[in-house]
Scaffold this motif. Structure first.
Motif, mmCIF file in Angstrom:
data_model
loop_
_atom_site.group_PDB
_atom_site.id
_atom_site.type_symbol
_atom_site.label_atom_id
_atom_site.label_comp_id
_atom_site.label_asym_id
_atom_site.label_seq_id
_atom_site.Cartn_x
_atom_site.Cartn_y
_atom_site.Cartn_z
ATOM 1 N N ALA A 172 0.854 -1.184 0.000
ATOM 2 C CA ALA A 172 0.000 0.000 0.000
ATOM 3 C C ALA A 172 0.892 1.237 0.000
ATOM 4 N N TYR A 173 0.658 2.136 -0.959
ATOM 5 C CA TYR A 173 1.512 3.306 -1.161
ATOM 6 C C TYR A 173 0.701 4.584 -1.017
ATOM 7 N N VAL A 174 1.286 5.582 -0.364
ATOM 8 C CA VAL A 174 0.637 6.892 -0.258
ATOM 9 C C VAL A 174 1.519 7.931 -0.922
ATOM 10 N N CYS A 175 0.908 8.785 -1.768
ATOM 11 C CA CYS A 175 1.637 9.866 -2.415
ATOM 12 C C CYS A 175 1.021 11.198 -1.992
ATOM 13 N N ARG A 176 1.680 12.296 -2.384
ATOM 14 C CA ARG A 176 1.242 13.628 -1.950
ATOM 15 C C ARG A 176 1.620 14.658 -3.012
ATOM 16 N N ASP A 177 0.890 15.742 -3.063
ATOM 17 C CA ASP A 177 1.248 16.842 -3.948
ATOM 18 C C ASP A 177 2.726 17.165 -3.736
ATOM 19 N N PRO A 178 3.549 17.120 -4.800
ATOM 20 C CA PRO A 178 4.992 17.348 -4.639
ATOM 21 C C PRO A 178 5.334 18.676 -3.977
ATOM 22 N N ALA A 325 4.908 26.842 -10.193
ATOM 23 C CA ALA A 325 4.649 26.545 -11.602
ATOM 24 C C ALA A 325 5.768 25.694 -12.189
ATOM 25 N N ARG A 326 7.003 25.962 -11.775
ATOM 26 C CA ARG A 326 8.135 25.170 -12.269
ATOM 27 C C ARG A 326 8.025 23.713 -11.825
ATOM 28 N N LEU A 327 7.745 23.507 -10.547
ATOM 29 C CA LEU A 327 7.647 22.136 -10.043
ATOM 30 C C LEU A 327 6.464 21.403 -10.659
ATOM 31 N N ASP A 328 5.325 22.084 -10.768
ATOM 32 C CA ASP A 328 4.165 21.467 -11.422
ATOM 33 C C ASP A 328 4.498 21.087 -12.861
ATOM 34 N N GLY A 329 5.233 21.957 -13.536
ATOM 35 C CA GLY A 329 5.578 21.688 -14.934
ATOM 36 C C GLY A 329 6.490 20.479 -15.082
ATOM 37 N N ILE A 330 7.442 20.347 -14.168
ATOM 38 C CA ILE A 330 8.345 19.192 -14.212
ATOM 39 C C ILE A 330 7.558 17.898 -14.054
ATOM 40 N N PHE A 331 6.677 17.865 -13.067
ATOM 41 C CA PHE A 331 5.910 16.639 -12.835
ATOM 42 C C PHE A 331 4.910 16.387 -13.958
ATOM 43 N N ARG A 332 4.339 17.431 -14.512
ATOM 44 C CA ARG A 332 3.415 17.259 -15.633
ATOM 45 C C ARG A 332 4.137 16.594 -16.813
#
Length: 343
Positions: A172-178, A325-332
């Motif tokens: 079971a894995y839990v993730c989170r908004d980076p 915005a930079r971090l969101d863009g990397i993950f996107r």
């Protein structure tokens, strides 16, 4: 009847790890056995940790020999449940919820003597990475089944017997908004290195050289496993758990093979688990307050360091819109085409 009296039934798990860790297993580090291999790996310093690049991920140097032993020698039991996460993504909460849910017959969640009222969740569910790094894997054999264990390793680095869809165990894995993860990780590391700059932690996440990173590869390894075999790998989101803790406790219970019965539902057992493991309840317990001691082996951390805010959206208080915005863009970009989306 006499034979039964002479052969008592073995205790059923899960039980608090600290209650069975009696100190009888001597520590022996596997470092010497794999020293040459570790020394040949690429390295870098990240905050308080010396990291080594092992099989595509930046692991703390002292974990690498234990990870090799874990990969080569660990034999899971069919009813094992491994709780996994990237650091600072809800690990402590997942441990508490899983333990309270799986052990609710032996330890009713509303009981005044529940183990989570006297022990930190990290003392209830063992951290595989540190156990193998210290050469103390024999301690895991002392745990009655079903066992609950925890790891920060990516799915790709778990032993083949664990991930085998036909014979492995559940994960079971839990993730989170980076963005929130970066903020939480920075605050946590600052407990050991107060002068650590937020920008340094942020940049290490962005370029993938953070502990157990790249983060996107870590998350994707479990996402793909959950898509391929949802009965063997459960993918949870921290934000969903905040919005609907009861519903996610039910999902977790079903996944672990311990669904709540109609009678338990009627008795309010789900709500009792949620209340026992709530952030305010856990943070307020004497065992988790400042000055209550530490958790962890190689880098012991104050127990209260595991209970900072427990909210979503705190990133807005720490990073500029441009950073977000930079971090969101990397993950996107990294998650494109996978079906997994953040923000």
């Amino acid at each position: 009847m006499a034979a039964a009296a002479c052969n008592p039934v073995a205790p059923s798990g899960p039980v608090p790890f600290k209650d069975v860790d009696d100190g009888s297993v001597p520590e022996h580090t596997p470092k010497e056995e794999f020293g040459d291999l570790v020394a040949a790996l690429p390295s870098r310093q990240q905050s308080i940790l010396e990291l080594r690049l092992y099989q595509g991920f930046w692991l703390p140097e002292h974990w690498v020999p234990g990870t090799i032993v874990f990969q080569r020698r660990f034999t899971p039991r069919p009813d094992d449940v491994i709780l996994a996460s990237y650091p600072k993504c809800g690990t402590t909460w997942l441990k508490a919820l899983a333990f309270a849910t799986a052990a609710r017959t032996a330890y009713p969640p509303g009981g005044a003597r529940h183990p989570l009222r006297r022990l930190n969740p990290h003392d209830c569910v063992p951290f595989i990475d540190e156990i193998f790094a210290s050469g103390e894997e024999a301690k895991l054999e002392a745990l009655p089944s079903p066992r609950l264990m925890n790891t920060h390793l990516p799915y790709a680095l778990l032993p083949a017997p664990v991930t085998a869809t036909a014979t492995g165990c559940r994960v079971a894995y839990v993730c989170r908004d980076p963005k929130d993860m970066v903020v939480s990780l920075w605050h946590f590391l600052r407990r050991a290195k107060p002068d650590l700059l937020f920008a340094d932690t942020f940049e290490s996440v962005c370029d993938g050289t953070v502990v157990v990173g790249p983060v996107w590869d870590h998350v994707l390894s479990y996402w793909r496993a959950s898509v391929a075999a949802p009965d063997r790998a459960l993918f949870l989101r921290y934000e969903d758990m905040l919005r609907d803790p009861g519903g996610n406790v039910r999902r977790l219970a079903e996944f672990m093979g311990r669904p709540f019965s109609a009678a338990e539902e009627a008795a309010g057992d789900v709500a009792a688990v949620v209340e026992l493991c709530s952030f305010d309840e856990m943070k307020g317990l004497e065992v988790n307050r400042p000055g209550s001691g530490t958790a962890g082996r190689y880098r012991p951390m104050p127990r209260d360091a595991f209970f900072r805010k427990g909210v979503a959206g705190d990133w807005a208080n720490h990073m500029t819109p441009e950073m977000a915005a930079r971090l969101d863009g990397i993950f996107r970009e990294k998650l494109q085409g996978t079906g997994l989306i953040f923000s």
